[in-house]
Design an enzyme around this catalytic site. Sequence first.
Site, PDB file in Angstrom:
ATOM      1  N   ASP A  66       0.707  -1.105   0.120  1.00  6.45           N
ATOM      2  CA  ASP A  66      -0.460  -0.262  -0.187  1.00  6.45           C
ATOM      3  C   ASP A  66       0.678   0.939  -0.017  1.00  6.45           C
ATOM      4  O   ASP A  66       0.467   2.090   0.347  1.00  6.45           O
ATOM      5  CB  ASP A  66      -1.197  -0.258   0.749  1.00  6.45           C
ATOM      6  CG  ASP A  66      -0.296  -0.194   2.173  1.00  6.45           C
ATOM      7  OD1 ASP A  66       1.002   0.143   2.195  1.00  6.45           O
ATOM      8  OD2 ASP A  66      -0.838  -0.235   3.912  1.00  6.45           O
ATOM      9  N   HIS A 271      27.344   7.508 -17.031  1.00  8.16           N
ATOM     10  CA  HIS A 271      24.915   7.230 -15.454  1.00  8.16           C
ATOM     11  C   HIS A 271      26.263   6.836 -14.025  1.00  8.16           C
ATOM     12  O   HIS A 271      24.754   5.868 -14.021  1.00  8.16           O
ATOM     13  CB  HIS A 271      24.522   7.044 -16.453  1.00  8.16           C
ATOM     14  CG  HIS A 271      24.127   8.005 -17.290  1.00  8.16           C
ATOM     15  ND1 HIS A 271      23.175   8.031 -18.105  1.00  8.16           N
ATOM     16  CD2 HIS A 271      24.542   9.122 -17.397  1.00  8.16           C
ATOM     17  CE1 HIS A 271      22.706   8.819 -18.702  1.00  8.16           C
ATOM     18  NE2 HIS A 271      23.859   9.609 -18.024  1.00  8.16           N
ATOM     19  N   ASP A 288      26.936  14.825 -11.077  1.00  6.64           N
ATOM     20  CA  ASP A 288      26.324  15.012 -12.591  1.00  6.64           C
ATOM     21  C   ASP A 288      24.500  15.236 -10.894  1.00  6.64           C
ATOM     22  O   ASP A 288      24.339  14.401 -11.550  1.00  6.64           O
ATOM     23  CB  ASP A 288      26.473  14.339 -13.468  1.00  6.64           C
ATOM     24  CG  ASP A 288      25.275  14.893 -14.539  1.00  6.64           C
ATOM     25  OD1 ASP A 288      24.722  15.333 -14.346  1.00  6.64           O
ATOM     26  OD2 ASP A 288      25.506  14.335 -15.921  1.00  6.64           O
ATOM     27  N   ASP A 299      20.379  20.664 -14.114  1.00  7.97           N
ATOM     28  CA  ASP A 299      21.617  19.504 -15.192  1.00  7.97           C
ATOM     29  C   ASP A 299      22.421  20.282 -15.098  1.00  7.97           C
ATOM     30  O   ASP A 299      22.733  20.983 -15.952  1.00  7.97           O
ATOM     31  CB  ASP A 299      20.502  19.525 -16.181  1.00  7.97           C
ATOM     32  CG  ASP A 299      21.345  18.403 -17.105  1.00  7.97           C
ATOM     33  OD1 ASP A 299      22.402  17.441 -15.863  1.00  7.97           O
ATOM     34  OD2 ASP A 299      21.430  17.282 -17.930  1.00  7.97           O
ATOM     35  N   HIS A 379      29.836  10.148 -25.811  1.00  6.43           N
ATOM     36  CA  HIS A 379      28.420  10.762 -26.038  1.00  6.43           C
ATOM     37  C   HIS A 379      28.254  12.800 -27.085  1.00  6.43           C
ATOM     38  O   HIS A 379      28.662  13.194 -27.335  1.00  6.43           O
ATOM     39  CB  HIS A 379      27.937  10.730 -24.928  1.00  6.43           C
ATOM     40  CG  HIS A 379      28.664  11.894 -24.305  1.00  6.43           C
ATOM     41  ND1 HIS A 379      28.360  12.879 -23.510  1.00  6.43           N
ATOM     42  CD2 HIS A 379      29.673  11.856 -22.663  1.00  6.43           C
ATOM     43  CE1 HIS A 379      29.179  13.990 -22.475  1.00  6.43           C
ATOM     44  NE2 HIS A 379      29.355  12.752 -22.479  1.00  6.43           N
ATOM     45  N   HIS A 383      21.161  18.346 -24.548  1.00  5.51           N
ATOM     46  CA  HIS A 383      20.075  17.595 -25.522  1.00  5.51           C
ATOM     47  C   HIS A 383      18.578  19.459 -24.256  1.00  5.51           C
ATOM     48  O   HIS A 383      19.261  19.780 -23.570  1.00  5.51           O
ATOM     49  CB  HIS A 383      19.679  16.309 -24.048  1.00  5.51           C
ATOM     50  CG  HIS A 383      19.478  16.924 -22.786  1.00  5.51           C
ATOM     51  ND1 HIS A 383      19.436  17.328 -21.641  1.00  5.51           N
ATOM     52  CD2 HIS A 383      21.308  16.334 -22.130  1.00  5.51           C
ATOM     53  CE1 HIS A 383      19.952  16.579 -20.420  1.00  5.51           C
ATOM     54  NE2 HIS A 383      20.962  16.654 -20.653  1.00  5.51           N
ATOM     55  N   HIS A 390      15.704  15.075 -19.977  1.00  4.04           N
ATOM     56  CA  HIS A 390      16.042  14.813 -21.327  1.00  4.04           C
ATOM     57  C   HIS A 390      14.517  15.553 -22.258  1.00  4.04           C
ATOM     58  O   HIS A 390      13.498  14.518 -22.282  1.00  4.04           O
ATOM     59  CB  HIS A 390      16.256  13.592 -21.733  1.00  4.04           C
ATOM     60  CG  HIS A 390      17.323  13.157 -21.289  1.00  4.04           C
ATOM     61  ND1 HIS A 390      18.388  11.607 -21.335  1.00  4.04           N
ATOM     62  CD2 HIS A 390      19.019  14.167 -20.442  1.00  4.04           C
ATOM     63  CE1 HIS A 390      19.237  12.050 -20.690  1.00  4.04           C
ATOM     64  NE2 HIS A 390      20.056  13.129 -19.802  1.00  4.04           N
ATOM     65  N   GLU A 408      27.648  19.990 -22.654  1.00  3.51           N
ATOM     66  CA  GLU A 408      28.217  19.651 -21.932  1.00  3.51           C
ATOM     67  C   GLU A 408      29.156  18.244 -22.156  1.00  3.51           C
ATOM     68  O   GLU A 408      28.674  16.662 -22.653  1.00  3.51           O
ATOM     69  CB  GLU A 408      26.981  18.050 -21.255  1.00  3.51           C
ATOM     70  CG  GLU A 408      26.442  17.703 -21.765  1.00  3.51           C
ATOM     71  CD  GLU A 408      25.462  16.761 -20.918  1.00  3.51           C
ATOM     72  OE1 GLU A 408      25.576  16.317 -19.909  1.00  3.51           O
ATOM     73  OE2 GLU A 408      24.404  16.543 -21.576  1.00  3.51           O
ATOM     74  N   TYR A 412      36.491  11.176 -21.193  1.00  2.00           N
ATOM     75  CA  TYR A 412      36.492   9.908 -20.942  1.00  2.00           C
ATOM     76  C   TYR A 412      37.020   8.586 -21.017  1.00  2.00           C
ATOM     77  O   TYR A 412      37.582   8.055 -21.173  1.00  2.00           O
ATOM     78  CB  TYR A 412      35.770   8.729 -20.487  1.00  2.00           C
ATOM     79  CG  TYR A 412      34.410  10.309 -20.055  1.00  2.00           C
ATOM     80  CD1 TYR A 412      33.451  10.238 -18.763  1.00  2.00           C
ATOM     81  CD2 TYR A 412      33.447  10.015 -21.635  1.00  2.00           C
ATOM     82  CE1 TYR A 412      32.536  11.525 -18.667  1.00  2.00           C
ATOM     83  CE2 TYR A 412      32.743  11.487 -20.936  1.00  2.00           C
ATOM     84  CZ  TYR A 412      32.169  12.017 -20.089  1.00  2.00           C
ATOM     85  OH  TYR A 412      30.905  12.537 -19.725  1.00  2.00           O
ATOM     86  N   ARG A 429      33.942  15.420 -17.014  1.00  3.63           N
ATOM     87  CA  ARG A 429      32.350  16.247 -17.734  1.00  3.63           C
ATOM     88  C   ARG A 429      31.895  17.516 -17.323  1.00  3.63           C
ATOM     89  O   ARG A 429      32.358  17.229 -16.057  1.00  3.63           O
ATOM     90  CB  ARG A 429      31.398  15.243 -17.897  1.00  3.63           C
ATOM     91  CG  ARG A 429      29.932  15.639 -18.211  1.00  3.63           C
ATOM     92  CD  ARG A 429      28.789  14.132 -18.659  1.00  3.63           C
ATOM     93  NE  ARG A 429      28.779  14.347 -17.716  1.00  3.63           N
ATOM     94  CZ  ARG A 429      28.613  12.545 -17.380  1.00  3.63           C
ATOM     95  NH1 ARG A 429      29.517  12.128 -17.987  1.00  3.63           N
ATOM     96  NH2 ARG A 429      27.671  12.449 -16.519  1.00  3.63           N
ATOM     97  N   GLU A 431      29.219  20.616 -17.665  1.00  4.22           N
ATOM     98  CA  GLU A 431      27.462  20.462 -18.552  1.00  4.22           C
ATOM     99  C   GLU A 431      27.155  21.808 -17.189  1.00  4.22           C
ATOM    100  O   GLU A 431      26.936  22.013 -16.608  1.00  4.22           O
ATOM    101  CB  GLU A 431      26.728  19.754 -17.854  1.00  4.22           C
ATOM    102  CG  GLU A 431      25.431  19.678 -18.034  1.00  4.22           C
ATOM    103  CD  GLU A 431      24.900  18.223 -17.958  1.00  4.22           C
ATOM    104  OE1 GLU A 431      25.234  17.520 -17.023  1.00  4.22           O
ATOM    105  OE2 GLU A 431      24.008  18.093 -18.538  1.00  4.22           O
TER     106      GLU A 431
END
Length: 463
Positions: A66, A271, A288, A299, A379, A383, A390, A408, A412, A429, A431
């Site tokens: 519940d 991520h 991030d 972001d 990447h 975005h 996103h 961003e 790596y 990174r 951003e």
Amino acid sequence: MTTPDPHHQNDFLAKLAPELKPLEVAGPTHADQHGKRRAALASWISQQGGGLVILSAGEEIVLNRDTTFPFRSHSDFLYMTGFPEPDAWWIMQVNAEGQTKNVIACRPRDTEREIWDGIRVGPQQAAERFGMDCAVDVTELDHHVIELAANLPAFYAHLGNHHDIDQKLRQWLHALRAQGRAGVNAPDRIVDVGQVIARQRLIKDSSEISTMRLAAGYSAAAHVRAMEFTRPGHREYEIEAELLHAFRSAGAQSVAYGSIVASGPHSCILHHRAGSRAIRDQELVLIDAGCELDGYASDITRTFPANGKFTPHQRAAYDVVLAAQDAATAATRVGEAFTAPHDAAVRVLTQGLLDLRLIPKQSLEGAIESGAYKRFYMHRTGHWLGLDVHDVGDYNTRLTPGMVLTIEPGLYIRPAEDIDPGFWNTGIRIEDDALVTLGDAELLTRGVPVAAEAIEALMRNRD
Ligand code: GLY
Ligand code: MN
Ligand code: MN
């Protein structure tokens, strides 16, 4: 959620970000903005011959037994209504002449349930409070939809996302077709309203920009707090806890996405969710993280040395990423393609990789063409950002004032035999959130330092 909230001004913010004030919305109130958005959609639909828009807020999702996850309305529904409860639907009847009828269907008042779960708006008050023509009990939704859709040419609904909605559309169409002998014409088209609303959501209006500016400022303040807190020996989740404290203390309702706190080797996992790893001396920490405020996401990514001082290798890579971000920001201009910032960033990153001898010697153009940089930068550079982190919106488009996007770039560098060990486990990174304006892009998230010297100075002077 619909009115400026005094909780935005509190001690925490006054200390960390004194320049942030409660919402200062010039012009229309939020409620006016929802009405304007509905009118803009109605105008477009009437030009297509009219139709019935029907959007669901969504339901509470069970966590176990519940207990439910915190409820968060579907973004399109929130955008058009500002109505905060689950089990609600917005219906808008539009005819070819542009006449409209806006209806909210919501849960009835229920004394017993309200003692447990909180006050409901209820159909008696919903119309006036949310600027609708009328409000009805959601348990009678089918009846109202069938009545309102009669003789309209189309349904405008979310298609192919929710089994429940697809099934309801079939049932409503079936019921309408059954009235054919009584002279009722059933709609003969279903249009994916999500694609239509995405075009609207891509250009932020004044109240959206105001909220996003505030969300960005809160997140920047949280990153400052995390940088001030971090020391070798801390665990990733302890840093996440600092972020969460800052978001909620400022009045943000939640995170916009699961916070990424990635130390050492984890910085090369795009991520990586904050875990229990203890951070070591001379490692980088990549955060991030962003809050959601009144439905709007922020972001931000910052990468900094756990001990407050970049190693020479870290610093060299960091400065390449920052230069790439500067180039991408400079390319974020009205009339440019969405891909222009990415192309600008890739150019600078690739030159940096050549200079640092991380990719074999070759021409810059050759290295871009062959995609040699993708080993270290896999990447895209940004975005759309808005109600969703996103956000919705076509990417095959030119930049226009009022669009908000992230910038961003990153590098790596994992351990490998052909890589100088000084670069191993260097994931960086940077951003920021950018508002497209008629002039330079406005970075909404620069309340947190970004230059290497500024980060080092903040960490040096934190005690
Ligand atoms: N936080 C996810 C992203 O930066 O896109
Ligand atoms: Mn992002
Ligand atoms: Mn991010």
